[in-house]
Design a protein around this motif. Sequence first.
Motif, mmCIF file in Angstrom:
data_model
loop_
_atom_site.group_PDB
_atom_site.id
_atom_site.type_symbol
_atom_site.label_atom_id
_atom_site.label_comp_id
_atom_site.label_asym_id
_atom_site.label_seq_id
_atom_site.Cartn_x
_atom_site.Cartn_y
_atom_site.Cartn_z
ATOM 1 N N MET A 139 0.867 -1.172 0.000
ATOM 2 C CA MET A 139 0.000 0.000 0.000
ATOM 3 C C MET A 139 0.913 1.235 0.000
ATOM 4 O O MET A 139 1.619 1.502 0.963
ATOM 5 C CB MET A 139 -0.908 -0.013 1.235
ATOM 6 N N ARG A 140 0.915 1.974 -1.096
ATOM 7 C CA ARG A 140 1.845 3.091 -1.248
ATOM 8 C C ARG A 140 1.574 4.203 -0.237
ATOM 9 O O ARG A 140 0.434 4.437 0.164
ATOM 10 C CB ARG A 140 1.743 3.670 -2.657
ATOM 11 N N VAL A 141 2.649 4.892 0.136
ATOM 12 C CA VAL A 141 2.528 6.144 0.882
ATOM 13 C C VAL A 141 2.663 7.258 -0.148
ATOM 14 O O VAL A 141 3.747 7.513 -0.664
ATOM 15 C CB VAL A 141 3.614 6.285 1.957
ATOM 16 N N GLY A 142 1.561 7.912 -0.469
ATOM 17 C CA GLY A 142 1.613 8.879 -1.563
ATOM 18 C C GLY A 142 2.014 8.169 -2.836
ATOM 19 O O GLY A 142 1.370 7.207 -3.262
ATOM 20 N N ASN A 143 3.141 8.624 -3.436
ATOM 21 C CA ASN A 143 3.638 7.943 -4.635
ATOM 22 C C ASN A 143 4.858 7.071 -4.341
ATOM 23 O O ASN A 143 5.509 6.594 -5.260
ATOM 24 C CB ASN A 143 3.952 8.954 -5.739
ATOM 25 N N ALA A 144 5.151 6.854 -3.061
ATOM 26 C CA ALA A 144 6.300 6.020 -2.690
ATOM 27 C C ALA A 144 5.913 4.555 -2.762
ATOM 28 O O ALA A 144 4.893 4.134 -2.189
ATOM 29 C CB ALA A 144 6.772 6.361 -1.285
ATOM 30 N N THR A 145 6.711 3.766 -3.428
ATOM 31 C CA THR A 145 6.447 2.333 -3.567
ATOM 32 C C THR A 145 7.409 1.475 -2.750
ATOM 33 O O THR A 145 7.276 0.256 -2.742
ATOM 34 C CB THR A 145 6.540 1.915 -5.044
ATOM 35 N N HIS A 146 8.361 2.095 -2.047
ATOM 36 C CA HIS A 146 9.368 1.349 -1.308
ATOM 37 C C HIS A 146 9.494 1.898 0.103
ATOM 38 O O HIS A 146 9.344 3.112 0.328
ATOM 39 C CB HIS A 146 10.723 1.422 -2.026
ATOM 40 N N LEU A 147 9.792 1.010 1.044
ATOM 41 C CA LEU A 147 9.936 1.415 2.444
ATOM 42 C C LEU A 147 10.931 2.558 2.623
ATOM 43 O O LEU A 147 10.707 3.467 3.422
ATOM 44 C CB LEU A 147 10.409 0.214 3.281
ATOM 45 N N GLY A 148 12.008 2.509 1.873
ATOM 46 C CA GLY A 148 13.052 3.505 2.049
ATOM 47 C C GLY A 148 12.710 4.885 1.543
ATOM 48 O O GLY A 148 13.446 5.848 1.790
ATOM 49 N N ASP A 149 11.584 5.004 0.828
ATOM 50 C CA ASP A 149 11.208 6.300 0.246
ATOM 51 C C ASP A 149 10.085 6.994 1.009
ATOM 52 O O ASP A 149 9.592 8.040 0.567
ATOM 53 C CB ASP A 149 10.757 6.098 -1.208
ATOM 54 N N ALA A 150 9.669 6.415 2.152
ATOM 55 C CA ALA A 150 8.493 6.935 2.865
ATOM 56 C C ALA A 150 8.872 8.088 3.786
ATOM 57 O O ALA A 150 8.763 8.011 5.017
ATOM 58 C CB ALA A 150 7.810 5.816 3.641
ATOM 59 N N GLY A 151 9.316 9.186 3.167
ATOM 60 C CA GLY A 151 9.690 10.382 3.912
ATOM 61 C C GLY A 151 8.599 11.440 3.904
ATOM 62 O O GLY A 151 7.448 11.183 3.524
ATOM 63 N N GLU A 152 8.976 12.662 4.287
ATOM 64 C CA GLU A 152 7.997 13.722 4.502
ATOM 65 C C GLU A 152 7.191 14.048 3.243
ATOM 66 O O GLU A 152 5.966 14.208 3.296
ATOM 67 C CB GLU A 152 8.685 14.990 5.013
ATOM 68 N N ALA A 153 7.870 14.161 2.099
ATOM 69 C CA ALA A 153 7.178 14.587 0.883
ATOM 70 C C ALA A 153 6.044 13.624 0.511
ATOM 71 O O ALA A 153 4.950 14.052 0.130
ATOM 72 C CB ALA A 153 8.168 14.704 -0.276
#
Length: 402
Positions: free
Chosen positions: A326-340
């Motif tokens: 389940m994406r966070v915004g447009n992040a598809t990877h755990l390592g990209d789930a930052g503020e933006a």
Amino acid sequence: MRELYAHFGDRLVGVFREAGPEYATFEYCDNDPNLTPVSLSLPRHDPLTDVGSQSNAYAYLDGLLPDDDAVRRRWAIARQTNGTDPFSLLAEYGDDVAGAVSLSAFKETQDAQRDIMVEATEDDIAARVASISRESSSWLDPQVRPRMSLGGAQGKFSLTSVGARWFWPTLHSPSTHIFKPPSTHHKRIEIFEDATLKLASDLGIEATRSSREEFLGQPTLVVERWDRWQGTRLHAEDLNQALGNLTAEKYHREKASASRIARLLTPFNQQWRFVEQFAFNVAVGNSDAHAKNYSVLLSGSSVVLAPLYDALPVYFWPQYGGDLAMRVGNATHLGDAGEAVWRKFAQEAFLDPDEVCEVAFRVYSAVSEVMPDHFRACGFDPHRLSLVMKRAKALHRLVPAA
């Protein structure tokens, strides 16, 4: 045209009618809007005559069955049914499912012979755990004929606790606990899931109560059902069902997105509890937390997000990557789930971005600080502890500077 009658206890709620391949209609017996709906996707005020509603009714039934087609085929063979579809299987296995509903091909619920309780001895439980550990599709005990069904992909079974004894559930004796054995593909999973659920609880996130047990040397995770209370069933559904999705759509990026779930929960003021659970799953590395891994409890017009469940660091197994179910915004990877990307998620969910970030990074900070010592105290091996340390450091880097 086949039918399945839906009951809450002995009260007839409504009837599902087969309407074609992967289609069904559902009709309530009483459309009083103050009564508990079977599903948020099947509201009581809706006449349920359009194609979308027919799809929702079928999807709700589909979500009550195991995900694995191999399990469904074994169940069909065991009961000599004509197919593996929900109408075929739930007519045989629909007494004890998720939530308060029981399903039967018969309008009346009284069947004393079917309701005789059969004890599951320690030998029985050990044999069942060992069988599922060897072959995850072997959910049922061939010695008994329990009419119960559990959704999900992991092999499991449910039992009813009566004092210090265990029994197979029946229509009038709801299951109280779910047994989740490890498997050849997920060794020691019972240790990791138990530790992760306890970590959430320690951080103030309501989570399923669990314990690690052994039956004649066979280890298993035993989780207390949060959709049961003092011998009664509480109504519940997973959020994939609530969205009207088929089980096969639980990973769908639009139909089963986190933002769509948040929008669904906002009218009930449950969106922030969801953001907290969502952030926790991302924080601990549970990249496989899809829409069926979140649920709601339903009572009248009340909707409450269920306690956290099915949570563990998926990256412990090399066959899984860090790609988010389940994406966070447009992040598809755990390592990209930052503020933006959390702000992007907030925008899509119609939530305040600052509040979303406050919740998400409060959870990140707590997990990164506590997780290494918590898992060390649980006896994790050095290799997995090193993975936990890497995850904790990665989380720390994702938290914005004050």
